[in-house]
Scaffold this active site. Structure first.
Site, PDB file in Angstrom:
ATOM      1  N   ASP A  41       7.805  -6.819   9.096  1.00  0.00           N
ATOM      2  CA  ASP A  41       7.318  -5.451   8.909  1.00  0.00           C
ATOM      3  C   ASP A  41       6.994  -4.841  10.263  1.00  0.00           C
ATOM      4  O   ASP A  41       6.185  -5.382  11.018  1.00  0.00           O
ATOM      5  CB  ASP A  41       6.078  -5.455   8.008  1.00  0.00           C
ATOM      6  CG  ASP A  41       5.660  -4.059   7.568  1.00  0.00           C
ATOM      7  OD1 ASP A  41       5.499  -3.191   8.448  1.00  0.00           O
ATOM      8  OD2 ASP A  41       5.482  -3.847   6.362  1.00  0.00           O
ATOM      9  N   ASP A  83       0.095  -4.852  12.727  1.00  0.00           N
ATOM     10  CA  ASP A  83      -0.463  -5.138  11.405  1.00  0.00           C
ATOM     11  C   ASP A  83      -0.592  -6.658  11.258  1.00  0.00           C
ATOM     12  O   ASP A  83       0.408  -7.364  11.193  1.00  0.00           O
ATOM     13  CB  ASP A  83       0.449  -4.576  10.312  1.00  0.00           C
ATOM     14  CG  ASP A  83      -0.150  -4.725   8.913  1.00  0.00           C
ATOM     15  OD1 ASP A  83      -1.124  -5.493   8.754  1.00  0.00           O
ATOM     16  OD2 ASP A  83       0.354  -4.084   7.977  1.00  0.00           O
ATOM     17  N   GLU A 132      18.168  -7.345   5.824  1.00  0.00           N
ATOM     18  CA  GLU A 132      18.685  -8.604   5.278  1.00  0.00           C
ATOM     19  C   GLU A 132      17.554  -9.465   4.745  1.00  0.00           C
ATOM     20  O   GLU A 132      16.426  -9.430   5.237  1.00  0.00           O
ATOM     21  CB  GLU A 132      19.471  -9.369   6.345  1.00  0.00           C
ATOM     22  CG  GLU A 132      18.644  -9.914   7.484  1.00  0.00           C
ATOM     23  CD  GLU A 132      19.445 -10.774   8.446  1.00  0.00           C
ATOM     24  OE1 GLU A 132      20.233 -11.617   7.971  1.00  0.00           O
ATOM     25  OE2 GLU A 132      19.279 -10.602   9.672  1.00  0.00           O
ATOM     26  N   SER A 144       0.806  -1.216   0.000  1.00  0.00           N
ATOM     27  CA  SER A 144       0.000   0.000   0.000  1.00  0.00           C
ATOM     28  C   SER A 144       0.837   1.264   0.000  1.00  0.00           C
ATOM     29  O   SER A 144       0.467   2.274  -0.605  1.00  0.00           O
ATOM     30  CB  SER A 144      -0.920   0.001   1.221  1.00  0.00           C
ATOM     31  OG  SER A 144      -0.159  -0.213   2.391  1.00  0.00           O
ATOM     32  N   LYS A 197      12.877  -1.786   0.690  1.00  0.00           N
ATOM     33  CA  LYS A 197      11.515  -1.259   0.586  1.00  0.00           C
ATOM     34  C   LYS A 197      11.583   0.230   0.254  1.00  0.00           C
ATOM     35  O   LYS A 197      12.232   1.004   0.962  1.00  0.00           O
ATOM     36  CB  LYS A 197      10.764  -1.493   1.898  1.00  0.00           C
ATOM     37  CG  LYS A 197       9.322  -1.014   1.880  1.00  0.00           C
ATOM     38  CD  LYS A 197       8.501  -1.583   3.016  1.00  0.00           C
ATOM     39  CE  LYS A 197       8.966  -1.122   4.381  1.00  0.00           C
ATOM     40  NZ  LYS A 197       8.040  -1.549   5.460  1.00  0.00           N
TER      41      LYS A 197
END
Length: 388
Positions: free
Chosen positions: A252, A233, A191, A85, A103
């Site tokens: 995450d 999450d 990593e 998202s 990311k």
């Protein structure tokens, strides 16, 4: 249809940022909490994240890692292997051969959060998709704050390093190393770790499914009551299981929440009271935490205590708990109409993330058809907390 956001215009099914993130958050929750129509819309949203154009990606990398960003890697795969998202994810390799995952946040996402959520609020106000009395305004206000956290990759790196230290040496979990020199507010490098998303194991032998469910509940309890640091999450792709090491890899930490010791201790007593069936203790602790005001009707108090008992039930029975047979989320869903009519105070801010975490763990165990002894997990945490 075309959805317009501050961070750009995207065709049907092509959404980024706050709208897509909320879609992911809502669609992974149990279907009883919102209308079927809204759940279906958000589920479609969840499936459709798209990659940023090359020129946007190049500008984002230069802005965050410098004009010479490519020289810092031996190899960098320009085609992302995943889109989420708020950003997209690439494989890369360092000059020493270390494998990485990078990311990269979509440009403009952080700046668009408030306007995107305000637009969603406007839609919800005119379309009957969410139950009345659901305190949507407060929920969306909290969503703004949480999404602002998630767009700050430096904050996420801090949270990841904290959790890595807390879980160091744990036989069941592993947290990837953050590469600080390749991390900035909108780029996070860590990593590469082996494994598969935990929901890929729904057809695995029951012994393995039970083991995964037990580990996830253990993590949930330790985060809530021992660490007071919780990754909230519940997206199952954030948790990889490695069949070789038998560890769950945590991937995450954008939605990490720090809890106060007071909140954690009171919630511990709430769950403990379920085992002892002490209704008044549940009410007293719930008032301290802000779930109740102390002026609720008996019907609201009954519904609240019943909902709490559903959450505490797996940890109150000596028998292995069958998450499919009990179907906790369906039982809570039946109480929502009472909450909508009779709740006189909005739940405490922490409860939104806490509910996502707990319902995500319970729904995973339900999806895995898990039948596991949960009480020893809670008893161990309770004894450690109480120094018994």
């Amino acid at each position: 249809a075309v959805v317009s956001t501050q961070s750009g215009h995207y065709g049907r099914g092509q959404m980024r940022g706050a709208a897509l993130k909320i879609g992911q958050m809502i669609s992974i929750q149990d279907e009883g909490l919102i209308s079927p129509e809204f759940a279906q819309i958000m589920a479609r949203v969840r499936e459709n994240a798209d990659f940023m154009p090359d020129h946007q990606f190049e500008a984002q990398m230069k802005n965050n890692l410098g004009e010479d960003w490519r020289s810092k890697f031996q190899d960098f795969e320009m085609i992302p292997f995943a889109a989420a998202s708020l950003g997209q994810v690439h494989y890369a390799t360092l000059h020493d051969g270390a494998k990485l995952v990078v990311k990269v946040q979509y440009p403009g996402v952080a700046e668009s959060i408030n306007s995107d959520i305000d637009n969603l609020t406007a839609v919800l106000s005119v379309v009957d998709l969410v139950p009345k009395g659901a305190h949507v305004d407060q929920a969306l206000s909290i969503a703004k704050k949480e999404l602002a956290y998630e767009t700050d990759y430096l904050r996420e790196a801090d949270s990841q390093e904290k959790m890595r230290a807390l879980l160091k040496g744990d036989p069941d979990f592993e947290v990837p190393k953050v590469y600080r020199e390749l991390t900035s507010k909108h780029v996070l490098t860590q990593e590469f770790v082996e494994g598969d998303p935990i929901d890929n194991f729904v057809d695995a032998p029951i012994e393995l499914k039970n083991a995964i469910g037990l580990k996830m509940l253990k993590l949930c309890l330790r985060e809530l009551f021992e660490f007071q640091l919780m990754q909230t999450d519940p997206n199952w792709s954030n948790f990889f299981y490695d069949t070789k090491t038998k560890k769950i890899k945590l991937l995450d930490f954008g939605a990490t929440l720090e809890l106060t010791e007071e909140f954690s201790d009171n919630y511990l007593q709430v769950i403990r009271s379920c085992a002892t069936e002490d209704r008044q203790a549940i009410i007293d602790a719930s008032i301290k935490m802000g779930f109740l005001s102390g002026y609720e009707s008996e019907i609201m108090l009954d519904a609240h205590c019943e909902a709490i008992k559903v959450v505490g039930e797996p940890f109150a029975t000596d028998e292995p708990y069958d998450f499919v047979e009990k179907a906790a989320y369906k039982r809570v869903a039946k109480l929502l109409e009472v909450f909508a009519k009779h709740r006189i105070t909005a739940p405490p801010e922490e409860s939104y993330a806490l509910n996502r975490k707990l319902s995500g763990a319970f729904l995973l165990c339900n999806k895995l058809n898990a039948v596991i002894p949960c009480k020893p997990l809670f008893d161990k945490v309770y004894e450690h907390k109480m120094n018994l």
